[in-house]
Design a protein around this motif. Structure first.
Motif, PDB file in Angstrom:
ATOM      1  N   GLU A  60       0.387   4.852  -1.996  1.00  0.00           N
ATOM      2  CA  GLU A  60       0.212   6.088  -1.231  1.00  0.00           C
ATOM      3  C   GLU A  60       1.306   7.108  -1.533  1.00  0.00           C
ATOM      4  OE1 GLU A  60       0.253   4.530   2.684  1.00  0.00           O
ATOM      5  OE2 GLU A  60      -1.710   3.561   2.508  1.00  0.00           O
ATOM      6  N   SER A  61       2.521   6.630  -1.776  1.00  0.00           N
ATOM      7  CA  SER A  61       3.651   7.532  -2.028  1.00  0.00           C
ATOM      8  C   SER A  61       3.719   8.001  -3.474  1.00  0.00           C
ATOM      9  CB  SER A  61       4.961   6.835  -1.667  1.00  0.00           C
ATOM     10  OG  SER A  61       5.210   5.747  -2.554  1.00  0.00           O
ATOM     11  N   SER A  97       0.815  -1.215   0.000  1.00  0.00           N
ATOM     12  CA  SER A  97       0.000   0.000   0.000  1.00  0.00           C
ATOM     13  C   SER A  97       0.850   1.268   0.000  1.00  0.00           C
ATOM     14  CB  SER A  97      -0.929   0.004   1.216  1.00  0.00           C
ATOM     15  OG  SER A  97      -0.187  -0.110   2.421  1.00  0.00           O
ATOM     16  N   THR A  98       2.047   1.197   0.604  1.00  0.00           N
ATOM     17  CA  THR A  98       2.896   2.395   0.652  1.00  0.00           C
ATOM     18  C   THR A  98       3.346   2.818  -0.737  1.00  0.00           C
ATOM     19  OG1 THR A  98       4.944   1.114   0.990  1.00  0.00           O
ATOM     20  CG2 THR A  98       3.727   1.782   2.963  1.00  0.00           C
TER      21      THR A  98
END
Length: 564
Positions: free
Chosen positions: A274-275, A270-271
């Protein structure tokens, strides 16, 4: 770190080159470039401890018969002060070299000096290597394939560490994408069924069917009641995922810790979303000319790198695919975190993905050759000679937890590393719990415990090796003693070769052979004998075998018991 095998090999190469130089200067051999030659350890050491093909490969350069070249080189060998005592010429010109007693003594002194670090080397030069393994779907328990992948990946990471690499163990948590959407849908249905009844809320055929999903939904209902019954479906699913997923991830961590696997990094997919790393990588591919759009879908030109078809990067609904996230994840490994080499342990069913991902690394401007994939074949659990398909406890496929409830952790880790990853394996559940020499891990552990018993008995009689410098290892001249010392000397190289081949099974085979050679020595050579000096020398040899056994077992994260 001690590596007397490598030291002797390097010394022999220098001795041969020096002898060749003298041959050229004397006119015995022509002044020609020396071709590449090999120095090897013969399978049968009665023919020599080392052998070289120098005479065979230089026949054309020197315009002489290989045996004649070997004879000329032999005349000029300056062995005095070296580890070698003589050279013999065999057949058409093979040169066989025999080490002197000093080499055997220095091997044992080196093991004693290195102690629990014996076997380590600086071969890897501190290069940064990541081993990513298991990375099981966090929506359910780990299966038996994860058990094998966990053991192989963790032991490979240890081997690389001992070979001098800077190693990071990583678990990639797929907490985004289709499987999480499916997880949320399955939880939502079970939650609604809790209040409305199973007959009133249909569970789709493609939903997760496990009892763990039901348990999560029931516990969620117990905590929050019907609070999420009247909200929209997206909100309900997100709340359930936010509750259940961390529990599943924590269970993964706990189960793997029980299996003695501790990761340096748990990386969340997920990072990457998100990033913005996923979209950044897609933009990078587009900038490099490797994407195109068709009917609202963005494709990656995988065929430009040998693939049979192009791959979807972004669906027509604007959602990136798992492959797009995978490219971003590996871009992060190399470009962001700076790993020199990345090794992934995958199931054999992912073989088609290997070339695609390596090609994508090239397309994005990285070097796909720095990504290596170890493909792991299936495991077949056997009991009473028959395949085991389900768990008696759960009625479902055998999980990692099921296995560790039945089989000692030592046996599981050892057995899964008995064969190369690319070999299918039968895991004998009966043998894994057997306490006999037929069980390979028991056999090795027994050798270690036996040495501890010998040392303890002699210590109780006041026979203690107080100072290695006072130990006369030159007394160890019996064939069984020399054979055992030779094999102990190979450990650093065996670890290096295991690291180069990504094959920790070499280490389990090594330690089984070491135990066999120890038992052979013990049966042929009485440790406690009438000669105090010889007793001390054999006591020292036993201590060195114990060190090598212990170091390998600890490398594999397997207990080295002192009593059995």
């Amino acid at each position: 770190m001690t590596n007397l095998l490598l030291e002797a090999k390097s010394q022999l190469e220098e001795l041969i080159r020096d002898a060749l130089g003298r041959c050229v200067r004397s006119g015995a051999l022509a002044d020609e470039p020396i071709p590449a030659f090999q120095i090897e350890i013969p399978a049968d050491t009665s023919h020599g401890d080392f052998a070289s093909n120098i005479a065979m490969v230089s026949a054309r350069a020197f315009h002489q018969a290989p045996r004649k070249i070997a004879e000329e080189i032999s005349k000029e060998l300056a062995l005095e002060g070296s580890y070698f005592e003589r050279c013999e010429i065999a057949g058409p010109g093979f040169m066989n070299f025999f080490v002197a007693g000093r080499w055997f003594s220095d091997v044992l002194k080196g093991v004693a000096a290195d102690a629990d670090q014996y076997g380590r080397s600086e071969f890897g030069g501190g290069k940064k290597v990541m081993v990513e393994f298991v990375s099981a779907n966090p929506t359910g328990p780990m299966h038996i394939g994860n058990a094998r992948g966990g053991s192989i990946g963790d032991c490979l990471a240890s081997v690389l560490d001992w070979a001098g690499y800077d190693v990071t163990r990583e678990f990639y948590v797929n907490d985004a994408g289709n499987q999480i959407n499916k997880f949320g849908m399955s939880l939502s249905v079970r939650y609604q069924q809790h209040f409305k009844g199973e007959e009133n809320v249909e569970l789709p055929a493609d939903a997760y069917q496990g009892k763990d999903i039901v348990a999560h939904a029931e516990k969620f209902a117990e905590l929050y009641g019907d609070k999420y019954m009247d909200c929209d479906e997206e909100t309900r699913r997100q709340a359930l995922v936010d509750y259940a997923l961390p529990i599943n991830i924590e269970n993964l961590k706990n189960d793997l810790a029980k299996y003695r696997i501790l990761y340096d990094v748990w990386f969340m997919e997920s990072t990457l979303h998100e990033s913005g790393e996923v979209m950044n990588c897609i933009d990078r591919l587009t900038k490099n000319g490797y994407t195109y759009e068709q009917d609202g879908t963005l494709f990656y030109k995988a065929t430009a790198f040998g693939a049979e078809k192009d791959d979807v990067l972004v669906r027509s609904n604007g959602v990136p695919t798992y492959f797009a996230a995978d490219i971003a994840y590996h871009y992060n490994k190399f470009a962001v975190r700076g790993f020199d080499k990345v090794i992934n342990i995958w199931g054999a069913d992912h073989h088609g993905h290997v070339a695609r991902l390596k090609g994508a690394m090239d397309a994005i401007g990285l070097d796909g050759s720095k990504l290596d994939i170890v493909l792991m074949q299936l495991v077949k659990l056997m009991r009473d000679g028959e395949p085991v398909k389900v768990s008696k406890r759960t009625g479902k496929s055998i999980t990692l937890v099921d296995l560790l409830d039945e089989v000692p952790i030592d046996a599981a880790r050892f057995f899964f590393n008995l064969r190369e990853a690319n070999s299918q394996m039968d895991f004998d559940l009966d043998l894994a719990v057997e306490t006999s020499s037929e069980n390979p891990v028991y056999y090795v552990q027994y050798a270690h415990a036996r040495i501890c018993s010998i040392l303890s008995k002699l210590r109780s009689e006041g026979k203690v090796l107080a100072d290695w410098k006072e130990c006369d290892f030159s007394l160890l001249t019996q064939p069984e003693e020399r054979e055992l010392i030779r094999f102990i000397a190979t450990l650093p190289n065996e670890i290096i070769e295991s690291a180069k081949a990504y094959d920790p099974a070499r280490i389990t085979r090594y330690v089984i052979t070491l135990a066999t050679l120890f038992h052979k020595f013990y049966n042929a050579c009485r440790v406690d004998n009438d000669d105090p000096a010889l007793t001390m020398a054999r006591l020292g040899l036993c201590t060195c075998v114990k060190t090598a056994l212990s170091n390998v077992l600890h490398l594999l994260k397997i207990d080295a018991p002192e009593k059995m």
